[in-house]
Design an enzyme around this catalytic site. Sequence first.
Site, PDB file in Angstrom:
ATOM      1  N   SER A  99      95.312 -34.183  19.144  1.00  0.00           N
ATOM      2  CA  SER A  99      95.354 -33.288  20.312  1.00  0.00           C
ATOM      3  C   SER A  99      94.488 -33.704  21.501  1.00  0.00           C
ATOM      4  O   SER A  99      94.584 -33.088  22.561  1.00  0.00           O
ATOM      5  CB  SER A  99      94.951 -31.870  19.898  1.00  0.00           C
ATOM      6  OG  SER A  99      95.995 -31.250  19.211  1.00  0.00           O
ATOM      7  N   LYS A 105      88.461 -26.531  27.614  1.00  0.00           N
ATOM      8  CA  LYS A 105      89.617 -26.084  26.817  1.00  0.00           C
ATOM      9  C   LYS A 105      89.355 -24.679  26.308  1.00  0.00           C
ATOM     10  O   LYS A 105      88.236 -24.390  25.854  1.00  0.00           O
ATOM     11  CB  LYS A 105      89.847 -27.071  25.663  1.00  0.00           C
ATOM     12  CG  LYS A 105      91.092 -26.792  24.838  1.00  0.00           C
ATOM     13  CD  LYS A 105      91.306 -27.842  23.743  1.00  0.00           C
ATOM     14  CE  LYS A 105      92.605 -27.583  22.972  1.00  0.00           C
ATOM     15  NZ  LYS A 105      92.851 -28.606  21.932  1.00  0.00           N
ATOM     16  N   SER A 134      97.549 -30.760  21.685  1.00  0.00           N
ATOM     17  CA  SER A 134      97.362 -29.416  22.186  1.00  0.00           C
ATOM     18  C   SER A 134      96.473 -29.333  23.430  1.00  0.00           C
ATOM     19  O   SER A 134      96.504 -28.325  24.114  1.00  0.00           O
ATOM     20  CB  SER A 134      96.763 -28.540  21.095  1.00  0.00           C
ATOM     21  OG  SER A 134      95.438 -28.953  20.820  1.00  0.00           O
TER      22      SER A 134
END
Lengths: 95, 491
Positions: free
Chosen positions: B183, B79, B159
Amino acid sequence: MAIDVATVRKVAKLARIAEPEDRLAPLAQELNGIMAWIEQLAEVDTTGVEPMTSAVAQTLPMRDDVVTDGGNAARVLGNAPRADQGFFVVPKVVE
Amino acid sequence: MTDLTRLTLGAALDGLANKDFSSVELTSAFIARIEAVNPQLNAYVLTTPERALEAARASDARRAAGTAGPLDGAPIGVKDLFCTEGVRTTAGSKILGNFVPPYESTVTSHLWRDGAVMLGKLNMDEFAMGSSNETSAFGPVVSPWRARGSNRSLTPGGSSGGSAAAVSADLCLAATASDTGGSIRQPASFTGTVGIKPTYGLCSRFGMVAFASSLDQAGPITRTVADAARMLTSMAGHDPKDSTSLDLPVPDFSQFIGKSVKGLRIGVPEEYRIDGMPEEIARLWDEGVAWLRAAGCEIKSVRLPHTKYALPAYYIIAPAEASSNLARYDGMRFGYRGEGTALTDVYETTRAEGFGPEVKRRILIGTYVLSAGYYDAYYLKALKVRARIAEDFAKAFEEVDAILTPTTPSAAFPLGEKQDDPVAMYLNDVFTVTTNLAGLPGLSLPAGVDSQGLPLGLQLIGRALDEGSLFALAATMEQAAGFTARPEPWG
């Protein structure tokens, strides 16, 4: 406690975000929508409740007050928008 | 040869150990698939194929020398919230510009220590603020999943939408992710993948771009529960560079896979049966209960009376912490700098141009609730409600060993559908945000599909530091669920 245009202007200033005048009214409306939803917290009885400031109860660890790093000026400045002779270059602060 | 990109992390590591294929072969297969598929999904915002192949060659050499680590040669995605030394890190924001970290996050450094190979950086909502990946400065990630008979693009959630989409579409074996209010778990639920947010403090936050420091935790997104256990074992661990990192030994979480769950007491909180919950989700939840009962668990009803106040409390606490954390983006030392004559002008244009609308909205809310006159009414009140929520869990865990809930109140929704209604978007996290506030571990696993063929997840919540029970329970449920659905257009 409705948020008006003056409050948005003040908060945007505190947050150092330039918001054009014509955005203030729509922002006030958006923020009021969110804050109105948040108001339901008033229903919770929190008499005598200590505020929870960390997710896990533990004391912060202590460490020796010694230098463990340094001498990396070039790496520190590596991402600077502007740098010169080992310094960050910033806009004029004092007239 | 079978398609290497479809393997689980566990099967890939077995194949590498058996010399069925090399890390260079495995990594090359992923690089080719990313080239073919990523332009349509936008899961990676940066690919690092040359670096990946170099790491793969080094891994093959280690394996030949008999010094391979636990994840050696396994290609994974990261990420874009984790700082990677020498590789651009943006947190999905324009304000970080071309920031190239001069240091490595602790979590990723653990993965490289164990031999993992980085394929690239994964898309995300800007500063992890979002539930649909639509706030990313790089544009939204498109889910590899489609509703049956529809061509409409769906969100992979957020997210960690890039992480979830990449794992689901075979663009990496596993991915790192982070979870401040849901998330990791919400995108895992939307994409038929497994995600775990561990106990607060299990993974170091050093080198993770901060959103809300008292809530942020790293965790993996993977294809199986066993893969999640492997990844978390590597990612976790004490770090003196994060003062909230727990100084405790990390167990090998893989040992809990296949462990009997007989006699464990499972709580079902009625407060999670919210109005308007789709019948399919309620039914799946009941099925999950039945699977655990069949495995010998004792099912009990528990009360978590402050559940409905978790999201509003979160939307004070998280923006308050964010407004403070994001004060560092001033255009002076790194990242984007706007134009202006005096210092304050430059700050204000930098932040106006560098942050997207959702991030600005949250900074303004955070600044407001912390400002003079409102601090007690909002911020302190929210911290007290947070204590109430943690208390609810503490009481429940006197009677049960874990709690079972749905992960999300709906399946994945079309991109664009909730963009104009912040509160509707926030409600995505209604079942996940409670564990962030209480600091507890939560795991989402794919449990079934809805009538449109879209994945639905169930969530297990555990006591602090009891990830082991969650892995044992989740592995049991995974077997019972027999989830084999794949995103069809990319299958």
